[in-house]
Design an enzyme around this catalytic site. Structure first.
Site, PDB file in Angstrom:
ATOM      1  NE  ARG A 172     -37.473  38.046  69.971  1.00 46.12           N
ATOM      2  CZ  ARG A 172     -37.691  38.579  71.175  1.00 46.12           C
ATOM      3  NH1 ARG A 172     -36.951  38.222  72.213  1.00 46.12           N
ATOM      4  NH2 ARG A 172     -38.682  39.412  71.354  1.00 46.12           N
ATOM      5  CB  SER A 221     -39.211  41.146  64.275  1.00 43.76           C
ATOM      6  OG  SER A 221     -40.177  41.915  64.941  1.00 43.76           O
ATOM      7  CD  GLU A 292     -36.772  38.236  65.997  1.00 43.67           C
ATOM      8  OE1 GLU A 292     -36.681  39.450  66.244  1.00 43.67           O
ATOM      9  OE2 GLU A 292     -37.742  37.524  66.356  1.00 43.67           O
TER      10      GLU A 292
HETATM   11  C1  LIG Z   1     -47.158  37.073  63.499  1.00 40.83           C
HETATM   12  C2  LIG Z   1     -45.919  36.679  64.229  1.00 40.83           C
HETATM   13  C3  LIG Z   1     -45.615  37.293  65.439  1.00 40.83           C
HETATM   14  C4  LIG Z   1     -44.433  36.953  66.127  1.00 40.83           C
HETATM   15  N1  LIG Z   1     -44.189  37.561  67.321  1.00 40.83           N
HETATM   16  C5  LIG Z   1     -43.079  37.208  68.011  1.00 40.83           C
HETATM   17  C6  LIG Z   1     -42.799  37.800  69.292  1.00 40.83           C
HETATM   18  O1  LIG Z   1     -43.535  38.631  69.795  1.00 40.83           O
HETATM   19  N2  LIG Z   1     -41.670  37.404  69.948  1.00 40.83           N
HETATM   20  C7  LIG Z   1     -40.823  36.466  69.437  1.00 40.83           C
HETATM   21  O2  LIG Z   1     -39.815  36.145  70.093  1.00 40.83           O
HETATM   22  N3  LIG Z   1     -41.066  35.887  68.237  1.00 40.83           N
HETATM   23  C8  LIG Z   1     -42.167  36.234  67.522  1.00 40.83           C
HETATM   24  N4  LIG Z   1     -42.402  35.643  66.297  1.00 40.83           N
HETATM   25  C9  LIG Z   1     -41.429  34.677  65.737  1.00 40.83           C
HETATM   26  C10 LIG Z   1     -41.727  33.201  66.075  1.00 40.83           C
HETATM   27  O3  LIG Z   1     -43.070  33.031  66.405  1.00 40.83           O
HETATM   28  C11 LIG Z   1     -40.857  32.695  67.223  1.00 40.83           C
HETATM   29  O4  LIG Z   1     -39.494  32.837  66.944  1.00 40.83           O
HETATM   30  C12 LIG Z   1     -41.155  31.211  67.543  1.00 40.83           C
HETATM   31  O5  LIG Z   1     -40.615  30.929  68.808  1.00 40.83           O
HETATM   32  C13 LIG Z   1     -40.603  30.235  66.507  1.00 40.83           C
HETATM   33  O6  LIG Z   1     -41.118  28.944  66.794  1.00 40.83           O
HETATM   34  P1  LIG Z   1     -41.282  27.847  65.627  1.00 40.83           P
HETATM   35  O7  LIG Z   1     -41.688  26.560  66.250  1.00 40.83           O
HETATM   36  O8  LIG Z   1     -42.193  28.355  64.565  1.00 40.83           O
HETATM   37  O9  LIG Z   1     -39.781  27.764  65.137  1.00 40.83           O
HETATM   38  P2  LIG Z   1     -39.234  27.658  63.626  1.00 40.83           P
HETATM   39  O10 LIG Z   1     -39.529  28.935  62.909  1.00 40.83           O
HETATM   40  O11 LIG Z   1     -39.703  26.400  63.007  1.00 40.83           O
HETATM   41  O12 LIG Z   1     -37.668  27.560  63.900  1.00 40.83           O
HETATM   42  C14 LIG Z   1     -36.954  28.629  64.475  1.00 40.83           C
HETATM   43  C15 LIG Z   1     -35.539  28.156  64.811  1.00 40.83           C
HETATM   44  O13 LIG Z   1     -35.601  27.181  65.844  1.00 40.83           O
HETATM   45  C16 LIG Z   1     -34.986  25.962  65.422  1.00 40.83           C
HETATM   46  N5  LIG Z   1     -35.786  24.856  65.996  1.00 40.83           N
HETATM   47  C17 LIG Z   1     -37.135  24.722  65.978  1.00 40.83           C
HETATM   48  N6  LIG Z   1     -37.493  23.623  66.666  1.00 40.83           N
HETATM   49  C18 LIG Z   1     -36.343  23.046  67.106  1.00 40.83           C
HETATM   50  C19 LIG Z   1     -36.061  21.869  67.877  1.00 40.83           C
HETATM   51  N7  LIG Z   1     -36.999  21.067  68.364  1.00 40.83           N
HETATM   52  N8  LIG Z   1     -34.761  21.598  68.144  1.00 40.83           N
HETATM   53  C20 LIG Z   1     -33.762  22.395  67.684  1.00 40.83           C
HETATM   54  N9  LIG Z   1     -33.979  23.505  66.961  1.00 40.83           N
HETATM   55  C21 LIG Z   1     -35.258  23.832  66.677  1.00 40.83           C
HETATM   56  C22 LIG Z   1     -35.029  25.991  63.906  1.00 40.83           C
HETATM   57  O14 LIG Z   1     -33.954  25.229  63.369  1.00 40.83           O
HETATM   58  C23 LIG Z   1     -34.828  27.481  63.643  1.00 40.83           C
HETATM   59  O15 LIG Z   1     -33.457  27.814  63.725  1.00 40.83           O
HETATM   60  C24 LIG Z   1     -43.569  35.967  65.592  1.00 40.83           C
HETATM   61  C25 LIG Z   1     -43.893  35.344  64.370  1.00 40.83           C
HETATM   62  C26 LIG Z   1     -45.046  35.687  63.695  1.00 40.83           C
HETATM   63  C27 LIG Z   1     -45.381  34.992  62.409  1.00 40.83           C
END
Ligand SMILES: Cc1cc2nc3c(=O)[nH]c(=O)nc-3n(C[C@H](O)[C@H](O)[C@H](O)COP(=O)(O)OP(=O)(O)OC[C@H]3O[C@@H](n4cnc5c(N)ncnc54)[C@H](O)[C@@H]3O)c2cc1C
Length: 307
Positions: A172, A221, A292
């Site tokens: 992560r 998480s 995280e």
């Molecule tokens: C129900 C649920 C289950 C989950 N299960 C998992 C799992 O099994 N494994 C796991 O790893 N994660 C899990 N997650 C967490 C999440 O889904 C991941 O971390 C996901 O990859 C985040 O993507 P996002 O587009 O929503 O990012 P965001 O939440 O919008 O952003 C996350 C980070 O990335 C940065 N960011 C986003 N886009 C960009 C970009 N284009 N350029 C630069 N920086 C950027 C943001 O600034 C921030 O720091 C889960 C979440 C939920 C709600």
């Protein structure tokens, strides 16, 4: 040009004074100066340059599925590729996607083309940009395992190509700079049989359904596991905190590392549970848990018990 006029010079969407609660999986988050969805990469470069030249605070956000945003007014601009930068192709086992493509689509298309590697990530919400920044992973696979290259936009609007040797990935964690926008990436996968891919996908999706409180709003998480054989959720559970409520937020009974929003939770309720978990676990087990989830708009003292 004053930044408040930004909507006059771009074709994309500029939502002024937008509530971030509309753009996070927690459903929590106060107003930002503007939530901006560029029309294409050229417009994106123009906006990044403009905001940085004005020395304004800027955050990049994907679909907000790993994000806790404070409820108070946030003096910053948000740029998202979500629902905008969605170019996608698969050719000779190589996937190319822009950062606004949902990870779920990439996983689905890879499976459809009998390409193995990403099927264990089935069910991880979010965009490709967020997945790369977080080095999203599940059931033994991490997005960075198959990476060939990434395009980023620098602080001053230059497109730069990075290769795995240029980026550090860990559990992560990635070393992408917080002021560089992840624009697109290429992955190389290998062919496998339908059966092999489907069995790995099934293990991951069954595991997710049985272990996660998927009916409720959360950001996945909250804390990183202190190490691979010590889950943060186990420590929270052992500390007797499962089911603890603050306002509309609760430490899930189902998975202690998921903090859920029952519908009316405030950012302060989640922050309160974060401080309580950190303090209790530090006092009982001597471990200070590391977040995280990413946060926007908090002081250190709102998230740390002894700050
Ligand atoms: C129900 C649920 C289950 C989950 N299960 C998992 C799992 O099994 N494994 C796991 O790893 N994660 C899990 N997650 C967490 C999440 O889904 C991941 O971390 C996901 O990859 C985040 O993507 P996002 O587009 O929503 O990012 P965001 O939440 O919008 O952003 C996350 C980070 O990335 C940065 N960011 C986003 N886009 C960009 C970009 N284009 N350029 C630069 N920086 C950027 C943001 O600034 C921030 O720091 C889960 C979440 C939920 C709600």
């Amino acid at each position: 040009m004053h930044l408040s006029e930004i909507h006059n010079i771009i074709k994309g969407t500029v939502l002024k004074n937008e509530l971030m609660s509309k753009h996070t999986s927690y459903g929590i988050g106060g107003k930002v100066l503007a939530y901006i969805r560029p029309y294409d990469r050229y417009e994106l470069i123009k906006i990044i340059k403009l905001i940085n030249e004005n020395n304004s605070k800027l955050y990049f956000v994907g679909s907000g599925s790993n994000l806790l945003v404070n409820d108070k007014k946030i003096n910053a601009y948000i740029i998202t590729p979500s629902k905008a930068l969605k170019s996608f192709s698969i050719e000779n086992n190589v996937i190319m996607a822009e950062s606004g493509v949902m990870l779920g689509k990439i996983v689905k298309e890879a499976i459809k083309h009998n390409l193995t590697g990403l099927e264990s990530l089935v069910g991880v919400p979010g965009t490709l940009g967020g997945a790369l920044m977080m080095n999203a992973g599940a059931w033994g696979a991490e997005i960075s395992n198959y990476l060939v290259s990434v395009e980023v936009i620098t602080y001053n609007g230059r497109i730069k190509t990075l290769y795995p040797k240029d980026i550090e990935f860990n559990y992560r964690y990635s070393s992408f700079k917080s002021n560089e926008f992840i624009l697109s990436a290429k992955f190389k996968l290998t062919k496998a049989t339908d059966e092999e891919i489907k069995s790995k996908k099934l293990i991951a999706s069954k595991g997710r359904i049985s272990s996660q409180p998927l009916k409720f709003r959360s950001a996945g998480s909250v804390f990183k596991n202190p190490h691979s054989r010590l889950a943060a959720g186990l420590l929270i559970d052992k500390a007797g905190l499962k089911g603890t409520k603050r306002g509309g937020a609760e430490i899930s009974e189902h998975h202690a590392n998921f903090f859920i929003n029952h519908g009316n939770a405030k950012a302060a309720d989640i922050a309160n549970l974060i401080r309580l978990s950190r303090k209790t676990i530090y006092e009982k087990f001597g471990v200070m848990l590391e977040l995280e989830i990413k946060t926007i708009g908090f002081n250190k003292s709102e998230l740390y018990p002894y700050a």
